[in-house]
Design a protein around this motif. Structure first.
Motif, short mmCIF file in Angstrom:
data_model
loop_
_atom_site.label_atom_id
_atom_site.label_comp_id
_atom_site.label_asym_id
_atom_site.label_seq_id
_atom_site.Cartn_x
_atom_site.Cartn_y
_atom_site.Cartn_z
N VAL A 185 47.85 38.43 37.38
CA VAL A 185 46.62 37.82 36.87
C VAL A 185 45.60 37.62 37.99
CG1 VAL A 185 45.63 35.76 35.79
CG2 VAL A 185 47.77 36.70 34.93
N GLY A 186 46.09 37.17 39.16
CA GLY A 186 45.18 36.94 40.28
C GLY A 186 44.44 38.20 40.69
N GLN A 189 42.02 39.31 37.81
CA GLN A 189 40.81 38.48 37.75
C GLN A 189 39.87 38.78 38.91
OE1 GLN A 189 42.41 34.47 37.36
NE2 GLN A 189 41.95 34.47 35.18
N GLY A 190 40.44 39.07 40.07
CA GLY A 190 39.60 39.43 41.21
C GLY A 190 38.80 40.70 40.93
N ILE A 191 39.46 41.70 40.35
CA ILE A 191 38.78 42.95 40.01
C ILE A 191 37.73 42.73 38.92
CG2 ILE A 191 39.12 45.28 39.06
CD1 ILE A 191 41.95 45.18 40.33
N ALA A 192 38.05 41.83 37.98
CA ALA A 192 37.12 41.54 36.87
C ALA A 192 36.03 40.56 37.27
CB ALA A 192 37.90 40.97 35.69
N LEU A 196 39.42 32.77 40.32
CA LEU A 196 40.87 32.87 40.42
C LEU A 196 41.55 31.82 39.56
CD1 LEU A 196 43.19 34.37 41.88
CD2 LEU A 196 43.09 32.60 43.65
N PHE A 197 42.50 32.28 38.74
CA PHE A 197 43.29 31.44 37.83
C PHE A 197 42.45 30.70 36.79
CE2 PHE A 197 46.05 31.18 41.82
CZ PHE A 197 46.72 32.34 41.49
N SER A 198 41.27 31.24 36.50
CA SER A 198 40.47 30.68 35.41
C SER A 198 41.17 30.99 34.08
CB SER A 198 39.06 31.29 35.42
OG SER A 198 39.12 32.71 35.37
N GLY A 199 40.84 30.22 33.05
CA GLY A 199 41.49 30.38 31.76
C GLY A 199 42.89 29.82 31.76
N SER A 378 54.44 48.36 38.28
CA SER A 378 54.02 47.34 39.24
C SER A 378 52.82 46.58 38.69
CB SER A 378 53.66 47.99 40.57
OG SER A 378 52.88 47.13 41.37
N GLY A 379 52.88 45.25 38.69
CA GLY A 379 51.78 44.44 38.17
C GLY A 379 50.49 44.65 38.94
N SER A 380 50.53 44.49 40.26
CA SER A 380 49.33 44.67 41.07
C SER A 380 48.89 46.13 41.05
CB SER A 380 49.58 44.21 42.51
OG SER A 380 50.70 44.87 43.06
#
Length: 469
Positions: A185-186, A189-192, A196-199, A378-380
Motif C-alpha cells: 500500500v505504501g 500510494q506513493g506512485i498514486a 502515505l497510509f491515507s484511507g 511481489s507486492g512492491s
C-alpha cells in the motif's frame, strides 16, 4: 455375464507435475502472445524503477525452446536459492531445538492450559500475525513460526493445515488490508501521489472483517477435524506424523535447561522482529539468527557438536520436498520473463478495462490485478509495474486514486495464499510438509469468499468516492 466395474477415484497429480505443467503452458504462450515491453524509469527520489505508462512497444518474439524449457527448473532453483536455503536452515535449526525436548515440553504445557478452549487459540494467533502483516508486510517471515503453530495445533487435536492457516492466513488478512504496510500500500500510494497510509480507517475496517471471516472459516474446519481426523485434508500426512504429536496425558517436565532454551528462542524471535522492523532484515539475516538460535539451544540442551550437526541434517532432509518446490515454481516466472510476455499481458489487461462500462470498471481493475498477481507476485514489484498505468486510467474512468490503490492491494494480496508463483506460500507449505494440491483443496472456498468480499468493499468505495480518509 455383467461385470461390475469399480470406478477409480481420481488422483490429484503430484505437486511437481502440477507446477511443471504450468511451466509448459507458459512456454506455449510465449509462441502465442506477442512479445512486448514497457520502458522503465528510475525515480531519483525513491530509487524505485517504474514503468513508463505510454511506452509499451512490441519487440522481437522470443519463444521458449524445448531445452530452455528444461533449463527453467534449475534456473528457478538458482533464482530462488536464497529462499530455498533459508527453508533448509530454518528446518534444520528447528529440528535441533526439537531434539532438546523443549518444544514438546513447552507446547505441551501451553496446550494443557488451552485444553477446553482450543478455539481461542486460532483468533489469538490470527490477530497477532495479522498485525504483523498489516504493519511490516509479514509474508516470508511467517515461515519460521509455522512449525510451532503446527505442533500446538496437533497437540490440541487439530492438523497441520490448522496450525499453518492460523499463522499464515492471519498475516495475510493484515497484508491484504495493509493499513500500515509500506511494501504494498505504501509503494502504491506513493506512485498514486496520495498521502502515505491515507484511507486508514477503511483499511482497518477491512482488516477486522477479513479476520472475522477467516477465523470462522478456520475454526469450522478445525472443529470438523477434531471430531473426525479422517476429515482432515492432509489425513495421510497426519497418519505419517502421528509419532510427533504431543501426548497431553504425558507431558514432559520443564527442566532448567528447557526454560533457558525457551528464553533463548523467545529472545531470538525478539531479535528477528526488531531486525525486520528497524533494520529492514530479510531472509539472510532472519536465517542467520535462526541458525544461531538452533546451535545455541543445542549446546544448552547438551546435544554436543556432532549431535547438533546430525539433527540439523535430519531437519533439512525432512523438508527437502517443500524447499525444492519453491525453485520449481520460480521456473514459471523464468519462462514468462524470458518469453517477454509479462508486459504484454499487463498492457492487454489494462486495455481491456477501458472498454468496460464505467459502472463495473473498478471491478475490472480489481480482476486485472488478481490476474497480474500470478505473473508478478511481489507486492512492491506489482505496484511498480501496474500503478503507473492504473493511476491515469482511474482518473480517466472517474475512479478515485484511493480506490485504485484498494483494487491493487486486494488483487495483489488475496491470491498470494493460493498461487504457486508465491514464494511465501511455497515456503510455509514446505515447512509444514503440506502438498500444494492439499492446500489448494483447503483454501479455494475461502479464496472465493475473500475475492467476493473485496468486490463488495470496492463497490462501496467507488460509491462513496473513497478518498484520503
Amino acid at each position: 455375464m455383467v461385470e461390475s466395474v469399480k470406478k477409480k477415484k481420481f488422483k490429484v497429480p503430484h505437486t511437481y507435475v502440477i507446477l511443471f505443467s504450468v511451466i509448459i503452458i507458459m512456454s506455449i504462450l510465449t509462441y502465442v502472445i506477442p512479445a512486448g515491453e514497457f520502458d522503465r524509469v528510475k525515480e531519483e527520489a525513491t530509487g524505485r524503477t517504474l514503468v513508463s505508462p505510454d511506452s509499451f512497444h512490441n519487440v522481437e518474439q522470443n519463444p521458449i525452446k524445448p531445452f530452455a524449457l528444461v533449463q527453467a527448473v534449475p534456473r528457478g532453483m538458482e533464482d530462488a536459492a536464497q529462499i530455498i536455503f533459508f527453508i533448509f536452515i530454518v528446518g534444520g535449526a528447528f529440528q535441533i531445538i526439537t531434539a532438546t525436548g523443549t518444544i514438546e515440553a513447552g507446547i505441551g504445557r501451553l496446550a494443557k492450559k488451552l485444553d477446553g478452549k482450543e478455539n481461542l487459540m486460532i483468533p489469538i494467533f490470527m490477530v497477532i500475525f495479522g498485525i504483523g502483516g498489516a504493519t511490516f508486510g509479514m509474508a516470508e517471515e511467517t515461515i519460521v513460526f509455522v512449525p510451532i503453530g503446527i505442533a500446538l495445533a496437533r497437540a490440541l487435536g487439530f492438523d497441520a493445515i490448522t496450525g499453518t492457516a492460523m499463522i499464515t492466513l492471519g498475516a495475510a488478512c493484515g497484508f491484504n488490508s495493509g493499513f500500515m504496510n509500506p511494501f504494498s500500500v505504501g509503494v502504491a500510494q506513493g506512485i498514486a501521489e496520495l498521502p502515505l497510509f491515507s484511507g486508514i480507517i477503511m483499511r482497518i475496517i477491512i482488516f477486522v472483517v477479513l479476520l472475522i471471516i477467516t477465523a470462522i472459516y478456520i475454526i469450522r474446519y478445525a472443529e470438523k477435524v477434531k471430531k473426525d481426523s479422517s476429515k482432515s485434508v492432509v489425513a495421510e500426512l497426519e497418519l505419517e506424523e502421528r509419532g510427533k504429536i504431543i501426548d497431553l496425558n504425558n507431558v514432559p517436565t520443564m527442566r532448567v535447561h528447557h526454560n533457558i532454551i525457551l528464553l533463548t528462542v523467545i529472545a531470538g524471535f525478539a531479535v528477528i522482529i526488531t531486525g525486520v522492523f528497524k533494520f529492514d532484515w530479510y531472509i539472510l539475516e532472519i536465517g542467520s539468527t535462526f541458525l544461531a538460535m538452533g546451535v545455541i539451544s543445542g549446546l544448552i540442551g547438551g546435544l554436543g557438536p556432532s549431535k547438533i550437526a546430525q539433527e540439523f541434517v535430519v531437519g533439512a532432509k525432512s523438508i527437502a520436498f517443500g524447499a525444492l518446490v519453491v525453485g520449481v515454481a520460480r521456473g514459471i516466472l523464468i519462462v514468462m520473463k524470458d518469453g517477454l510476455i509479462i508486459d504484454s499481458i499487463v498492457y492487454g489487461l489494462a486495455k481491456a478495462i477501458q472498454i468496460l462500462p464505467k459502472s463495473i470498471s473498478v471491478i475490472g481493475m480489481y480482476i486485472v490485478q488478481v490476474i497480474i498477481n500470478f505473473f508478478i507476485p511481489s507486492g512492491s514489484g506489482q505496484a511498480a509495474a501496474t500503478m503507473p498505468i492504473m493511476v491515469p486510467l482511474s482518473d480517466l474512468l472517474g475512479i478515485t486514486r484511493q480506490t485504485a490503490v484498494m483494487a491493487f492491494q486486494f488483487g495483489d494480496g488475496f491470491t498470494n495464499s493460493i498461487i504457486p508463483t508465491s514464494a511465501a506460500l511455497m515456503g510455509y507449505l514446505s515447512m509444514g510438509n503440506i502438498p500444494y494440491e492439499k492446500w489448494f483443496k483447503f483454501i479455494w472456498p475461502l479464496m472465493l469468499i475473500w475475492i467476493g468480499t473485496g468486490m463488495a468493499f470496492l463497490v462501496i468505495a467507488n460509491g462513496i468516492s473513497y478518498g484520503p480518509f
